[in-house]
Scaffold this active site. Structure first.
Site, PDB file in Angstrom:
ATOM      1  N   ARG A  98       0.824  -1.212   0.000  1.00 23.64           N
ATOM      2  CA  ARG A  98       0.000   0.000   0.000  1.00 23.64           C
ATOM      3  C   ARG A  98       0.852   1.254   0.000  1.00 23.64           C
ATOM      4  O   ARG A  98       1.824   1.347   0.726  1.00 23.64           O
ATOM      5  CB  ARG A  98      -0.872   0.040   1.266  1.00 23.64           C
ATOM      6  CG  ARG A  98      -1.865  -1.070   1.366  1.00 23.64           C
ATOM      7  CD  ARG A  98      -2.452  -1.125   2.778  1.00 23.64           C
ATOM      8  NE  ARG A  98      -3.348  -2.254   2.918  1.00 23.64           N
ATOM      9  CZ  ARG A  98      -4.648  -2.210   2.662  1.00 23.64           C
ATOM     10  NH1 ARG A  98      -5.204  -1.091   2.279  1.00 23.64           N
ATOM     11  NH2 ARG A  98      -5.392  -3.286   2.800  1.00 23.64           N
ATOM     12  N   MET A 109      -2.849   7.074  -5.412  1.00 21.86           N
ATOM     13  CA  MET A 109      -1.709   6.194  -5.709  1.00 21.86           C
ATOM     14  C   MET A 109      -2.162   4.742  -5.599  1.00 21.86           C
ATOM     15  O   MET A 109      -3.331   4.466  -5.418  1.00 21.86           O
ATOM     16  CB  MET A 109      -0.558   6.528  -4.785  1.00 21.86           C
ATOM     17  CG  MET A 109       0.063   7.872  -5.142  1.00 21.86           C
ATOM     18  SD  MET A 109       1.406   8.274  -4.070  1.00 21.86           S
ATOM     19  CE  MET A 109       0.614   8.368  -2.498  1.00 21.86           C
ATOM     20  N   HIS A 468     -15.056   7.249  -2.820  1.00 24.89           N
ATOM     21  CA  HIS A 468     -14.018   8.099  -3.401  1.00 24.89           C
ATOM     22  C   HIS A 468     -14.524   9.521  -3.604  1.00 24.89           C
ATOM     23  O   HIS A 468     -13.890  10.499  -3.217  1.00 24.89           O
ATOM     24  CB  HIS A 468     -13.565   7.494  -4.735  1.00 24.89           C
ATOM     25  CG  HIS A 468     -12.593   8.354  -5.461  1.00 24.89           C
ATOM     26  ND1 HIS A 468     -12.986   9.239  -6.437  1.00 24.89           N
ATOM     27  CD2 HIS A 468     -11.265   8.491  -5.317  1.00 24.89           C
ATOM     28  CE1 HIS A 468     -11.910   9.866  -6.879  1.00 24.89           C
ATOM     29  NE2 HIS A 468     -10.859   9.434  -6.223  1.00 24.89           N
ATOM     30  N   ARG A 591      -9.964  52.982  -3.900  1.00 24.58           N
ATOM     31  CA  ARG A 591      -9.572  53.368  -5.265  1.00 24.58           C
ATOM     32  C   ARG A 591     -10.545  54.436  -5.726  1.00 24.58           C
ATOM     33  O   ARG A 591     -11.755  54.283  -5.575  1.00 24.58           O
ATOM     34  CB  ARG A 591      -9.639  52.163  -6.198  1.00 24.58           C
ATOM     35  CG  ARG A 591      -8.613  51.065  -5.909  1.00 24.58           C
ATOM     36  CD  ARG A 591      -8.757  49.952  -6.940  1.00 24.58           C
ATOM     37  NE  ARG A 591      -7.662  48.988  -6.903  1.00 24.58           N
ATOM     38  CZ  ARG A 591      -7.719  47.795  -6.288  1.00 24.58           C
ATOM     39  NH1 ARG A 591      -8.805  47.444  -5.631  1.00 24.58           N
ATOM     40  NH2 ARG A 591      -6.680  46.973  -6.320  1.00 24.58           N
ATOM     41  N   ARG A 646      -6.555  56.479  -2.261  1.00 25.36           N
ATOM     42  CA  ARG A 646      -5.490  56.548  -3.251  1.00 25.36           C
ATOM     43  C   ARG A 646      -5.882  57.511  -4.369  1.00 25.36           C
ATOM     44  O   ARG A 646      -6.976  57.425  -4.924  1.00 25.36           O
ATOM     45  CB  ARG A 646      -5.240  55.161  -3.855  1.00 25.36           C
ATOM     46  CG  ARG A 646      -4.086  55.221  -4.826  1.00 25.36           C
ATOM     47  CD  ARG A 646      -3.843  53.899  -5.473  1.00 25.36           C
ATOM     48  NE  ARG A 646      -4.939  53.521  -6.340  1.00 25.36           N
ATOM     49  CZ  ARG A 646      -5.012  52.346  -6.951  1.00 25.36           C
ATOM     50  NH1 ARG A 646      -4.092  51.450  -6.731  1.00 25.36           N
ATOM     51  NH2 ARG A 646      -6.008  52.078  -7.747  1.00 25.36           N
ATOM     52  N   GLU A 776       4.907  49.905  -4.968  1.00 23.00           N
ATOM     53  CA  GLU A 776       4.453  48.923  -5.961  1.00 23.00           C
ATOM     54  C   GLU A 776       5.342  48.900  -7.202  1.00 23.00           C
ATOM     55  O   GLU A 776       5.094  48.152  -8.141  1.00 23.00           O
ATOM     56  CB  GLU A 776       2.991  49.174  -6.346  1.00 23.00           C
ATOM     57  CG  GLU A 776       2.699  50.579  -6.808  1.00 23.00           C
ATOM     58  CD  GLU A 776       1.226  50.802  -7.137  1.00 23.00           C
ATOM     59  OE1 GLU A 776       0.479  49.831  -7.294  1.00 23.00           O
ATOM     60  OE2 GLU A 776       0.832  51.978  -7.245  1.00 23.00           O
ATOM     61  N   SER A 795       2.136  51.612   1.755  1.00 20.41           N
ATOM     62  CA  SER A 795       1.227  50.480   1.559  1.00 20.41           C
ATOM     63  C   SER A 795       1.720  49.709   0.346  1.00 20.41           C
ATOM     64  O   SER A 795       1.880  50.280  -0.737  1.00 20.41           O
ATOM     65  CB  SER A 795      -0.201  50.971   1.343  1.00 20.41           C
ATOM     66  OG  SER A 795      -1.039  49.864   1.082  1.00 20.41           O
ATOM     67  N   THR A 798       1.005  44.918  -3.938  1.00 18.59           N
ATOM     68  CA  THR A 798       1.696  43.700  -4.378  1.00 18.59           C
ATOM     69  C   THR A 798       1.216  43.208  -5.744  1.00 18.59           C
ATOM     70  O   THR A 798       1.856  42.354  -6.344  1.00 18.59           O
ATOM     71  CB  THR A 798       1.549  42.591  -3.323  1.00 18.59           C
ATOM     72  OG1 THR A 798       0.185  42.559  -2.916  1.00 18.59           O
ATOM     73  CG2 THR A 798       2.445  42.859  -2.133  1.00 18.59           C
ATOM     74  N   ASN A 799       0.092  43.761  -6.231  1.00 17.07           N
ATOM     75  CA  ASN A 799      -0.317  43.373  -7.596  1.00 17.07           C
ATOM     76  C   ASN A 799       0.684  43.934  -8.606  1.00 17.07           C
ATOM     77  O   ASN A 799       1.242  43.213  -9.426  1.00 17.07           O
ATOM     78  CB  ASN A 799      -1.713  43.920  -7.936  1.00 17.07           C
ATOM     79  CG  ASN A 799      -2.762  43.503  -6.928  1.00 17.07           C
ATOM     80  OD1 ASN A 799      -2.650  42.442  -6.328  1.00 17.07           O
ATOM     81  ND2 ASN A 799      -3.783  44.329  -6.736  1.00 17.07           N
ATOM     82  N   ASP A 800       0.895  45.237  -8.532  1.00 17.37           N
ATOM     83  CA  ASP A 800       1.860  45.840  -9.453  1.00 17.37           C
ATOM     84  C   ASP A 800       3.284  45.409  -9.130  1.00 17.37           C
ATOM     85  O   ASP A 800       4.100  45.227 -10.031  1.00 17.37           O
ATOM     86  CB  ASP A 800       1.747  47.377  -9.415  1.00 17.37           C
ATOM     87  CG  ASP A 800       0.698  47.866 -10.398  1.00 17.37           C
ATOM     88  OD1 ASP A 800       0.787  47.487 -11.576  1.00 17.37           O
ATOM     89  OD2 ASP A 800      -0.222  48.592  -9.983  1.00 17.37           O
ATOM     90  N   CYS A 863      -2.040  46.366   0.412  1.00  8.86           N
ATOM     91  CA  CYS A 863      -3.398  46.475  -0.115  1.00  8.86           C
ATOM     92  C   CYS A 863      -3.565  45.739  -1.438  1.00  8.86           C
ATOM     93  O   CYS A 863      -4.617  45.796  -2.054  1.00  8.86           O
ATOM     94  CB  CYS A 863      -3.819  47.928  -0.243  1.00  8.86           C
ATOM     95  SG  CYS A 863      -2.784  48.859  -1.392  1.00  8.86           S
TER      96      CYS A 863
END
Ligand code: PEP
Ligand code: MG
Length: 911
Positions: A98, A109, A468, A591, A646, A776, A795, A798-800, A863
């Site tokens: 097994r 598996m 399953h 925004r 912003r 950013e 701030s 983190t997207n840009d 942000c």
């Protein structure tokens, strides 16, 4: 050197040598079998081949040196202990082989049972079973032995030698048809002997060799197949879905076989120490008399509830309950258990800390605290943000006339609506077109995994809570109704019949994974109880819903324990108000671009087309009161809490009609001889402002520096709004944030202008306005020490920052080629979804450290979308940010994850 390594590496552990903390090495199953052995529970003897051996095999394509000898030694000791030899013609020892990785991967598996049977030992097994098998009910010892042999050839053929499984299934179906039955148990010893012949032919046809008769060869090939199944496609997909690292490898457990198919006093089952769906205390599980282990999980025959075992075999039942209580007390958590009864003797084949639904995770954590098994800090680690997010999904609204057409087992909760499909491929296809689908099968098997991932929900006509479909769906948090046996599912014809109606592929159904009810058509949905609680419309002190009470209790503790503050991204009063009810402690990103849309477009057009200073100032003056009104609403809703506004970020031409559309309008109007002066001017402006790379173009702070008066108007609107709200008795705490800054000089220029306006507007109102920046652009992160001189807060966008650090266009790449990056393991998850700690995270860390070094106490937040992602929240906690900001629905998730990050524990991992 190589010889030295051979001696040093221990690749095989007897069950008595391991324990539950050795999961990395022995896999979950092996470590827990060892733990149960050491607790004195009746585990069939066996040994575990380590994940290290698997990794070495996968790296080189060969068994590592010394492994064969170690297996031999452990096999001999197993044989001595059992008093039988593997494949002995007179009294054979049989073993199961097994898989068992560190994290459970149900059904992904391989497993091979009955290893050690061949043309001679099958007779020995029959002989030995003669004294054991109940001939009347089981069809006798011969039947049992030949049934075991045909199972071995089938499993071995399919999993070790890649013989198509359907070939064996057709053959057994054919045998049943010839016998005029649909039940396996009606096939007698002679039928099964003939079936073994057929199976052997199938095996030889597909592999070009005879079925191996040498037991040790069977064992070695089965072990190898288990190693290789780590990289089987479905295992790879499952790991990706569950974020299980790809380099762990699987252990292999070789265990003495015990038989649940020796007659009516034998059987096999699965038990949970609490209900894995709701968390309710009690005895949950399924039992199948006269069957071997895989039959339960495969959902091939319908099981009976575990409670019925009390009637069938009271002694084993009592013993099982005793072991269940011991295991729960020992693991301090919900355990799931696989067991087999061989002629009235109970054997424990597996236990682990059981998978559970999101609701059950919360309820059980609360119960364990009440039972004194864990404390509240540990309870925080028994749940997670992804589970909380699931509890916030809507559920069916059944106050109308919706009658279910069928009722199955509520195997994995949730409300799913979608078009019916009958195959995994079709599910993937339609889902890729954006269609919600419900995958309908008689039962699922591991090959359906892709379809299960793509579907909104899974509906099967067979199988219990442990089939399953149920296990995998629960693991994924996907709605599932299993065992809806009123459904007559015809997969080849792509339809099912129920209650006299036919449902074809593409028809819409609604399934309720909590109640197990199935509805035709689309049932409307409503907010879940947990959302009602967060909204404040359901009082946790008054409800008797254990889930809501526990969520409240855990969230209260989380709020007391977390260090990170949690704000929200919101740009309307309505969103702000909702987020506040959900626990937001301010706005981290408002925004302002939506404030330039709708009926304000006309003013933006005037601004862009302004030929003179006067025209531009007029347009801005007209926008000012509108913006002020927007901010007043938001400051009112967030009274007393910080609101980061912003300044406008996107390129202005995004507020104009698209180039092609304008060009057509102008051409048509010209054709008609209409006055098109204004449209022509607009068209010229759009052409002038066109950019090849708008994301790297005239946006953010650059706009403020290029278009006179634009930022000034916004700063004035924000400050005037704050003053007005404060003078009216409220309390506004504005923070003005400048986007896309890459150099301190940009910020200094904007700040100098803004400060003048603020000083003029604020007067003696007592309003304090902070000015800070987004981080950013990678350059901003790398020069954070300089920028901090001019910024009162940072701030992280983190997207840009991700877009520019990787050079990935955030609007394009996820759909375009990330699948390949994921496939290659370049990253395990999109860096836009979860922070890339090594790269983007490093920029965040540098900026945080250098910013704070330059300006001690500098307020730091995030942000970007990562602010609501559980893993990323842990990173932001570690880096020392002050707050995360995320969309309103993510606020509770971020509150919980912030606390989990803050509280250290050694608790068990519910996976
Ligand atoms: C960011 O870039 O992370 C951010 C929050 O700003 P936006 O998504 O609006 O570009
Ligand atoms: Mg941005």
């Amino acid at each position: 050197m190589a010889a030295q390594q051979t001696v040093d590496n221990k690749y095989v552990y007897d069950f008595a040598e391991g324990n539950k903390d050795l999961k990395d090495l022995l896999g979950g199953k092996g470590a827990n079998l060892a733990e149960m052995t050491n607790l004195g529970l009746p585990v069939p003897p066996g040994f575990t081949i380590t994940t290290e051996a698997c990794k070495a095999y996968l790296a080189t394509g060969r068994e590592p040196g010394g492994l064969a000898e170690q297996i031999e030694a452990h096999l001999e000791s197993l044989e001595r202990g059992m008093g039988r030899k593997l494949g002995d013609p007179d009294d054979p020892l049989l073993v199961s082989v097994r898989s068992g990785a560190k994290f459970s991967m149900p059904g992904m598996m391989e497993t091979v049972l009955n290893v050690g049977l061949n043309d001679r030992s099958v007779e020995g097994l029959a002989l030995q079973a003669g004294g054991r098998a109940d001939s009347a009910a089981s069809g006798g010892a011969d039947r049992f032995a030949w049934d075991s042999y045909r199972r071995l050839i089938q499993m071995f053929g399919k999993t070790v030698c890649e013989v198509p499984g359907e070939e064996f299934e057709h053959a057994i179906d054919e045998a049943k048809r010839a016998k005029g039955t649909v039940n396996d148990l009606d096939l007698d010893a002679d039928d099964l002997r003939a079936l073994v012949d057929t199976y052997k032919k199938i095996f030889a046809e597909h592999t070009g060799r005879e079925f191996p008769q040498e037991p040790r060869e069977q064992l070695d090939l089965a072990i190898r197949a288990v190693f290789e199944s780590w990289n089987a496609e479905r295992a790879v997909i499952y790991r990706r879905q569950e974020r299980i690292p790809a380099d762990l490898g699987t252990a292999v457990n070789v265990v003495a076989m015990v038989f649940g198919n020796l007659g009516p006093d034998s059987g096999t089952g699965v038990a949970f120490t609490r209900d894995p769906a709701s968390g309710a205390q009690g005895i949950y599980g399924d039992y199948l008399a006269n069957a071997q282990g895989e039959d339960v999980v495969a959902g091939i025959r319908n099981t009976v509830p575990l409670q019925e075992l009390e009637r069938i075999d009271g002694k084993s039942y009592d013993e099982l309950l005793d072991y269940m209580a011991r295991l729960e007390g020992h693991y301090k958590d919900l355990c799931d258990i696989e067991f087999t009864i061989e002629r009235g003797k109970l054997w424990m084949l597996q236990t682990r800390v059981g998978k559970r639904t999101a609701a059950a995770a919360f309820v059980i954590a609360g119960q364990l605290v009440d039972e004194g098994l864990i404390d509240m800090d540990e309870a925080l680690h028994r749940v997670n943000g992804a589970q909380l997010a699931q509890l916030m999904f809507p559920r069916f609204r059944l106050d109308h006339d919706f009658e279910p057409v069928a009722k199955g087992i509520g195997a994995s909760p949730g409300a799913a609506v979608g078009k019916v499909v009958f195959s995994s491929d079709r599910a993937v296809e339609l889902a890729a077109e954006g269609e919600p689908v419900i995958l309908v099968r008689r039962e699922t098997n591991p090959d359906d995994l892709n379809g299960m991932i793509a579907a909104k929900g899974i509906l099967t006509s067979r199988g219990g809570k442990t089939s399953h479909a149920a296990v995998v769906a629960r693991g994924m948090g996907k709605t599932c109704v299993s065992g809806a046996d009123e459904l007559d599912v015809n997969v080849p014809a792509k339809k099912f019949n129920v209650a006299g109606q036919t449902v074809n592929e593409g028809d819409v159904v609604s399934i309720d994974g909590t109640t197990g009810k199935v509805y035709l058509g689309e049932v409307p949905v409503m907010p879940s109880e947990v959302v009602q609680y967060f909204e404040g419309t359901l009082d946790p002190e008054r409800t008797d819903d254990p889930l809501v009470r526990t969520v409240h209790r855990i969230m209260t503790h989380a709020d007391a324990r977390r260090r990170l503050r949690v704000r929200t991204n919101a740009d309307t009063g309505v969103d702000a108000a909702r987020a506040r009810r959900f626990g937001a402690e301010g706005i981290g990103l408002c925004r302002t671009e939506h404030m330039f849309l709708g009926d304000r477009r006309e003013l933006v057009e005037r601004l862009i087309l302004a030929g003179t200073d006067r025209e531009r100032e007029d347009a801005l003056a007209a926008l000012l009161p509108l913006q002020r009104a927007d901010f007043i609403e938001i400051f009112r809703e967030m009274a007393g809490l910080p609101v980061t506004v912003r300044l406008i970020d996107p390129p202005l031409h995004e507020f104009l009609p698209p180039l092609e559309q304008l060009a057509v309008n102008v051409a048509v109007a010209q054709e008609r001889g209409e006055d098109v002066a204004k449209e022509e001017a607009l068209l010229a402006a759009v052409r002038r402002m066109h950019e090849e790379n708008p994301m790297l173009g005239l946006r953010g702070v650059r706009l403020g520096l290029v278009i006179p008066g634009l930022f000034a108007m916004q700063v004035r609107a924000i400050t005037e709004a704050a003053v007005e709200v404060t003078r009216a008795g409220g309390s506004a705490c504005p923070e003005i944030m400048v986007p896309l800054v890459g150099a301190v000089q940009e910020l200094e220029t904007v700040r100098a202008e803004a400060e003048k306006i603020i000083a003029e507007v604020v007067g003696d109102s007592g309003v304090e306005v902070l000015i800070g920046t987004m981080i950013e652009v990678p350059r901003a992160a790398l020069t954070a020490g300089q920028i901090a001189e001019a910024a009162q807060f940072f701030s992280f966008g983190t997207n840009d920052l991700t877009q520019m650090a990787w050079g990935f266009s955030r609007d394009d790449v996820e759909g375009a080629f990330f699948w390949r990056y994921l496939e290659l393991g370049i990253f395990g998850i999109s860096p836009f979804e979860s922070i890339d700690r090594d790269g983007v995270g490093r920029l965040v860390r540098i900026a945080a450290e250098e910013g704070r070094a330059a300006r001690p106490g500098l307020k730091l937040g995030v942000c970007g979308e990562h602010g609501g992602d559980p893993d990323s929240v842990h990173f932001f906690h570690e880096v020392g940010l002050d707050y995360v900001s995320c969309s309103p629905f993510r606020v509770p998730v971020a509150r919980l994850e912030s606390a989990r990050a803050a509280v250290q524990t050694t608790g068990s991992d519910p996976r």
